[in-house]
Design a protein around this motif. Structure first.
Motif: not given
Lengths: 282, 351
Positions: B246-247, B127
């Protein structure tokens, strides 16, 4: 007129224990179906190659490097298991302590787990980000994705072979024998060397050979942790799979035959050693 | 005696029942590769409904998933697949060549080289793209670790390798027009040695060569190893969806390869089992608006963009795509030159 007695060499007197013919028949057919015919297939497929092709396949640099890793790694792993497996078996047989049965059952886990599961679990543990891999990395030791990782996986899958072959042998060795040795004036080291080791040596060697033979052919757990880098961490079974991916079945079986040869030689050597040791102890 | 008769009757009854059931429900087996699981789960439901509407017959679709090479080998060795939907034409060619189960020109039987959906090779990065990777060149920057599976054991990884090779060639030549041009042979030769240097340098950056695409994804995602994962676009989307946006994020390079996972009927199996009509209908339905919409939904680039949901299409950024035929002269040639034993990939690891 002389009487001629015709002896049929195949007609045997029935043995004392009935059922020999039947059980031998079952044994031979079962072994043929399960072991011999598949092995024959291996040899027949390999025979499609000329000697030159066969030699070319197995003397390729990468194949040779993988033999070194597979056979060498298996030897190291079997040796480690020999030492620590002995201790585990000794503890399980000689002492009783709470949780002994649980520990005993744990030994079988590497048998029971799908090899891919063990491979993934070991990799998770020994990778840079894992519980054990992190501290080892800090010490400058790369555990997963190195030759060490291969040996770790082979130790894991080989442990039950040593422990399970040693346990009955150690159980047969009653502690009275040690007491007798002590009362006859033998020191502790002497007792181990002259009394215990000769008695369990055949089992030790068998366990070692089984662990080795299993490790040489192990694929599922190793490919996850080894990193599979050509010339460095490629095990031989991976090269067999590689050949199959190229639809080169004969090449794959050629390598497999050599691998089988290594295992066979190891089992043979161990049997010879056992014969020699029993002959010597008589 | 009575008990025995009852058992016999039960067994006979069951067998007869099974016989009737078999006569009623025809099944076909679709042998596919790993990341199509979700796509075919949904597609099969739709197809069964569609077939029932069209013919009144209820059919059953069975799936088998696994690495493409192993799946092809299973079919060669006798797994009774009515259709195969694999990752590369090379593996399906092998079924035709080694087992002779369908004609050699199987790939010409359906539109778009028998690929109802396509994909391409993209980068999956952590991310925020901390190493600032935007194109193939950036992969060679110092300190970057690249994760890609072993092209010797993974069909997907061969696309990754060829995509990198094609990028380097295009950079040297400015396009692929000169490849077949005898006048430019010397220039092409120079470009090819540059491409070889580029790909060799790239594989120097790979710390782990997993045996399959899923293994590499695990290494990158779960083990946290490497800065960039080379992946099929659809698998990159799946990874982001499953593991949380989100990663990870997807980086699309300027140029990449058009990955065509082809499909075909296995003629001899379908004819023997009397399922050819279903098998053909099944594959045609992949090209139908429903099939195309589902392919786009499951992150494959549809062959016919008009029937897909525009929101789904919006997820696929435009990039310049080249085909394996155009740059490498087809799979057979690419496999022989690059991936077979003693080929270019092997030579990159010669000390």
């Amino acid at each position: 007129m002389a009487r001629i007695k015709i002896v049929n060499p195949f007609k045997r007197r029935p043995g004392r224990i009935p059922g020999f013919g039947l059980t031998l028949g079952v044994t031979v057919s079962y072994l043929s179906l399960v072991v011999l015919i598949p092995l024959l297939g291996l040899v027949i497929k390999t025979a499609e190659l000329s000697w030159g092709q066969f030699w070319g396949t197995i003397s390729n640099d990468r194949v040779l490097a993988s033999f070194g890793l597979s056979v060498g790694g298996s030897l190291v792993a079997a040796t480690v298991n020999l030492v620590f497996g002995f201790v585990v078996a000794w503890v399980l047989v000689r002492y009783s302590f709470p949780g002994r049965r649980i520990v005993d059952a744990l030994v079988d886990l590497p048998f029971a787990m799908p090899t891919a599961v063990s491979g993934i679990a070991l990799t998770a543990l020994y990778a840079r980000t894992g519980w054990l891999g992190g501290p080892l990395d800090a010490l400058g030791v790369k555990a997963a994705f190195s030759r060490l990782g291969v040996v770790i996986a082979l130790i894991f899958i080989g442990l039950p072979f040593v422990v399970r072959t040693l346990q009955p042998a150690l159980a047969d060795l009653e502690s009275e024998i040690e007491e007798a040795a002590a009362s006859l004036g033998a020191g502790r080291v002497q007792t181990i060397r002259r009394v215990i080791v000769p008695a369990v040596l055949p089992a030790v060697l068998t366990g070692f050979a089984l662990a080795f033979a299993r490790a040489v052919g192990e694929y599922g757990s190793v490919v996850f942790i080894s990193g599979n880098m050509p010339m460095r961490t490629e095990i031989t079974p991976l090269l067999i799979i590689t050949k199959l991916e190229q639809y080169d079945t004969a090449g794959a079986t050629a390598i497999a035959v050599v691998l089988l040869g290594f295992s066979f030689l190891m089992l043979l050597a161990v049997n010879m050693l056992q014969l020699w040791s029993t002959a010597r102890s008589r | 005696m009575k008990a025995r008769r009852m058992i016999l009757a039960t067994v006979l009854g069951l067998t007869a029942g099974a016989g009737v059931a078999a006569a009623q429900t025809r099944t076909i087996l679709n042998v596919s590769y790993d990341p199509t699981r979700e796509l075919y789960k949904e597609f099969n439901e739709q197809f069964v409904r569609h077939w029932h509407q069209e013919t009144g017959e209820t059919v059953e679709i069975q799936m088998s998933h696994g690495g493409a090479g192993k799946q092809a080998r299973a079919v060669i060795d006798g797994l009774e697949a009515d259709v195969v939907t694999l990752a590369l034409a090379y593996d399906i060619d092998a079924i035709s060549e080694e087992a002779g189960l369908m004609p050699e020109d199987w790939q010409a039987r359906l539109p778009n080289d028998s690929a109802p959906y396509t994909s391409t090779i993209v980068f999956l990065v952590r991310k925020g793209n901390p190493k600032d990777i935007t194109d193939w060149d950036d992969l060679l920057a110092p300190g970057i670790e690249v994760i890609t599976p072993n092209p010797k054991t993974s069909g997907g990884a061969r696309w990754n390798y060829l995509a990198a090779w094609g990028f380097a060639l295009q950079r040297e030549l400015g396009g692929f027009e000169k490849l077949g041009d005898p006048a430019a042979a010397a220039e092409v030769g120079r470009a090819e040695s540059k491409a070889r240097e580029f790909v060799t340098a790239l594989y120097r950056k790979v710390p782990v060569l997993d045996t399959g695409a899923r293994g590499s994804t695990t290494t990158f995602v779960q083990r946290g190893i490497g800065d960039v994962l080379l992946a099929w676009e659809n698998e990159a989307f799946l990874a982001v969806e499953e593991l949380g946006p989100d990663k990870f994020e997807i980086v699309v390079p300027s140029v990449s390869i058009l990955a065509q996972p082809p499909v075909t009927v296995i003629d001899k199996v379908a004819d023997r089992r009397g399922t050819r009509d279903i098998a053909e209908g099944y594959l045609e339905y992949l090209y139908s608006p429903t099939g195309q919409r589902l392919a786009a939904k499951h992150f494959y680039r549809p062959y016919d963009r008009s029937s897909a949901d525009p929101d789904d299409l919006g997820r696929f950024p435009a990039l310049s795509l080249f085909t394996i035929d155009e740059v490498f002269g087809g799979w057979q040639k690419a496999q022989a030159e690059h991936f077979n034993d003693g080929g270019l990939f092997d030579s990159m690891y010669k000390p």
